[in-house]
Write an enzyme that holds these catalytic residues in place. Sequence first.
Site, mmCIF file in Angstrom:
data_model
loop_
_atom_site.group_PDB
_atom_site.id
_atom_site.type_symbol
_atom_site.label_atom_id
_atom_site.label_comp_id
_atom_site.label_asym_id
_atom_site.label_seq_id
_atom_site.Cartn_x
_atom_site.Cartn_y
_atom_site.Cartn_z
ATOM 1 N N LYS A 62 0.718 -1.379 -0.062
ATOM 2 C CA LYS A 62 0.142 -0.103 0.156
ATOM 3 C C LYS A 62 0.797 1.409 -0.083
ATOM 4 O O LYS A 62 2.055 1.210 0.194
ATOM 5 C CB LYS A 62 -0.971 0.023 1.446
ATOM 6 C CG LYS A 62 -1.910 -1.278 1.237
ATOM 7 C CD LYS A 62 -3.025 -1.191 2.248
ATOM 8 C CE LYS A 62 -4.178 -2.094 2.320
ATOM 9 N NZ LYS A 62 -4.794 -2.005 3.488
ATOM 10 N N TYR A 71 -12.504 -2.965 -3.208
ATOM 11 C CA TYR A 71 -13.386 -2.946 -1.902
ATOM 12 C C TYR A 71 -14.736 -2.821 -2.137
ATOM 13 O O TYR A 71 -15.439 -2.172 -1.047
ATOM 14 C CB TYR A 71 -12.607 -1.736 -1.197
ATOM 15 C CG TYR A 71 -11.086 -2.017 -0.645
ATOM 16 C CD1 TYR A 71 -10.833 -3.207 -0.064
ATOM 17 C CD2 TYR A 71 -10.091 -1.044 -0.776
ATOM 18 C CE1 TYR A 71 -9.425 -3.355 0.552
ATOM 19 C CE2 TYR A 71 -9.030 -1.340 -0.560
ATOM 20 C CZ TYR A 71 -8.580 -2.121 0.344
ATOM 21 O OH TYR A 71 -7.164 -2.399 0.655
ATOM 22 N N THR A 107 -5.935 -6.891 10.796
ATOM 23 C CA THR A 107 -6.188 -5.631 10.070
ATOM 24 C C THR A 107 -5.588 -4.602 10.979
ATOM 25 O O THR A 107 -4.953 -3.554 10.342
ATOM 26 C CB THR A 107 -7.853 -5.321 9.708
ATOM 27 O OG1 THR A 107 -8.361 -6.530 9.023
ATOM 28 C CG2 THR A 107 -7.899 -4.321 9.033
ATOM 29 N N ARG A 117 2.265 -6.263 9.542
ATOM 30 C CA ARG A 117 1.508 -5.025 9.947
ATOM 31 C C ARG A 117 1.942 -4.811 11.349
ATOM 32 O O ARG A 117 2.100 -3.553 11.809
ATOM 33 C CB ARG A 117 -0.139 -5.248 9.917
ATOM 34 C CG ARG A 117 -0.527 -5.401 8.423
ATOM 35 C CD ARG A 117 -2.091 -5.837 8.442
ATOM 36 N NE ARG A 117 -2.726 -5.446 7.368
ATOM 37 C CZ ARG A 117 -3.868 -6.254 6.624
ATOM 38 N NH1 ARG A 117 -4.361 -7.240 7.437
ATOM 39 N NH2 ARG A 117 -4.453 -5.724 5.765
ATOM 40 N N ASN A 164 -2.123 0.312 7.005
ATOM 41 C CA ASN A 164 -1.888 -0.989 7.606
ATOM 42 C C ASN A 164 -0.911 -1.583 6.721
ATOM 43 O O ASN A 164 -0.990 -3.033 6.841
ATOM 44 C CB ASN A 164 -2.852 -1.705 8.228
ATOM 45 C CG ASN A 164 -4.073 -2.103 6.922
ATOM 46 O OD1 ASN A 164 -3.830 -1.856 5.802
ATOM 47 N ND2 ASN A 164 -4.804 -2.857 7.184
ATOM 48 N N HIS A 217 -2.158 -5.544 1.662
ATOM 49 C CA HIS A 217 -3.317 -6.161 1.295
ATOM 50 C C HIS A 217 -3.067 -7.621 0.923
ATOM 51 O O HIS A 217 -2.030 -7.745 0.266
ATOM 52 C CB HIS A 217 -4.263 -5.544 0.255
ATOM 53 C CG HIS A 217 -5.367 -6.395 -0.500
ATOM 54 N ND1 HIS A 217 -6.725 -6.669 0.215
ATOM 55 C CD2 HIS A 217 -5.353 -7.353 -1.489
ATOM 56 C CE1 HIS A 217 -7.202 -7.349 -0.434
ATOM 57 N NE2 HIS A 217 -6.516 -7.801 -1.341
ATOM 58 N N GLU A 231 -9.284 -11.242 -7.575
ATOM 59 C CA GLU A 231 -8.344 -10.250 -7.458
ATOM 60 C C GLU A 231 -7.005 -10.378 -8.458
ATOM 61 O O GLU A 231 -6.580 -9.356 -9.364
ATOM 62 C CB GLU A 231 -7.940 -10.141 -6.167
ATOM 63 C CG GLU A 231 -8.921 -9.721 -5.155
ATOM 64 C CD GLU A 231 -8.357 -9.502 -3.698
ATOM 65 O OE1 GLU A 231 -7.507 -10.041 -3.399
ATOM 66 O OE2 GLU A 231 -9.589 -9.205 -2.863
HETATM 67 O O1 CDP Z 1 -7.189 -5.752 4.794
HETATM 68 P P1 CDP Z 1 -7.947 -6.770 5.435
HETATM 69 O O2 CDP Z 1 -8.605 -7.756 4.783
HETATM 70 O O3 CDP Z 1 -7.549 -7.270 6.853
HETATM 71 O O4 CDP Z 1 -9.375 -5.772 6.053
HETATM 72 P P2 CDP Z 1 -10.538 -5.523 5.329
HETATM 73 O O5 CDP Z 1 -11.772 -5.526 6.241
HETATM 74 O O6 CDP Z 1 -10.786 -6.209 4.233
HETATM 75 O O7 CDP Z 1 -10.712 -3.985 4.993
HETATM 76 C C1 CDP Z 1 -9.846 -3.579 3.990
HETATM 77 C C2 CDP Z 1 -8.869 -2.356 4.193
HETATM 78 O O8 CDP Z 1 -9.750 -1.038 4.689
HETATM 79 C C3 CDP Z 1 -7.979 -2.469 5.687
HETATM 80 O O9 CDP Z 1 -6.973 -3.363 5.276
HETATM 81 C C4 CDP Z 1 -7.909 -1.082 6.039
HETATM 82 O O10 CDP Z 1 -6.763 -0.418 5.128
HETATM 83 C C5 CDP Z 1 -9.276 -0.498 5.780
HETATM 84 N N1 CDP Z 1 -10.131 -0.521 7.073
HETATM 85 C C6 CDP Z 1 -10.311 0.467 7.847
HETATM 86 O O11 CDP Z 1 -9.603 1.722 7.410
HETATM 87 N N2 CDP Z 1 -10.954 0.556 8.918
HETATM 88 C C7 CDP Z 1 -11.593 -0.540 9.327
HETATM 89 N N3 CDP Z 1 -12.385 -0.412 10.345
HETATM 90 C C8 CDP Z 1 -11.520 -1.496 8.499
HETATM 91 C C9 CDP Z 1 -10.702 -1.693 7.422
HETATM 92 MG MG MG Z 2 -9.918 -7.764 3.150
#
Ligand code: CDP
Ligand code: MG
Length: 148
Positions: free
Chosen positions: A9, A49, A91, A102, A112, A115, A126
């Site tokens: 990222k 997303y 996350t 992370r 973080n 991805h 993807e």
């Molecule tokens: O990336 P990951 O699969 O761990 O989490 P996700 O639930 O698919 O969310 C995608 C991305 O959104 C995260 O990696 C964060 O950068 C962001 N995010 C956030 O800013 N605040 C949250 N409460 C959850 C996700």
């Molecule tokens: Mg995700």
Amino acid sequence: MERTFVILKPDCMAQRNVGDIISRFEANDFEIVAAKMAQLSKDLLKTHYAHLTHQPFYPALEEFMTERPVLLLVLEAENAIVRARRLIGPTNPEHAAKNTVRGAFGASTLRNVIHASDSRESAKLEISRFFAETEIFHIEKEEVPAFV
Ligand code: CDP
Ligand code: MG
């Protein structure tokens, strides 16, 4: 063998953590089978997303992910999807062990670092969203020759 899709990222790019993170994957027997830099568009992010566009944090996520170019990777390994998620950590970096990507480099739940696909279905979708089959390669592993 299994493939997973990874994005290094914008925070990772600016903090020059690319090499460290790729080393972690290589040390764990992941092969880089595809790689390219890209400036992600808001449209592409809405697809990537799609499950999050209704979330209150989505505008911040869109802003963050378009800050600067990112590195897109396809990594291949036994059990690549689950093992990559284990290496990157949860996350929220505050909940991540320090030896995860992370945990080591993440600043917040938003910023973080990385991805990685979360299931076989999302990995397949993807990879095909970001790479053509002709951009994916396999390179046979060779050990470093002994220096004589
Ligand atoms: O990336 P990951 O699969 O761990 O989490 P996700 O639930 O698919 O969310 C995608 C991305 O959104 C995260 O990696 C964060 O950068 C962001 N995010 C956030 O800013 N605040 C949250 N409460 C959850 C996700
Ligand atoms: Mg995700």
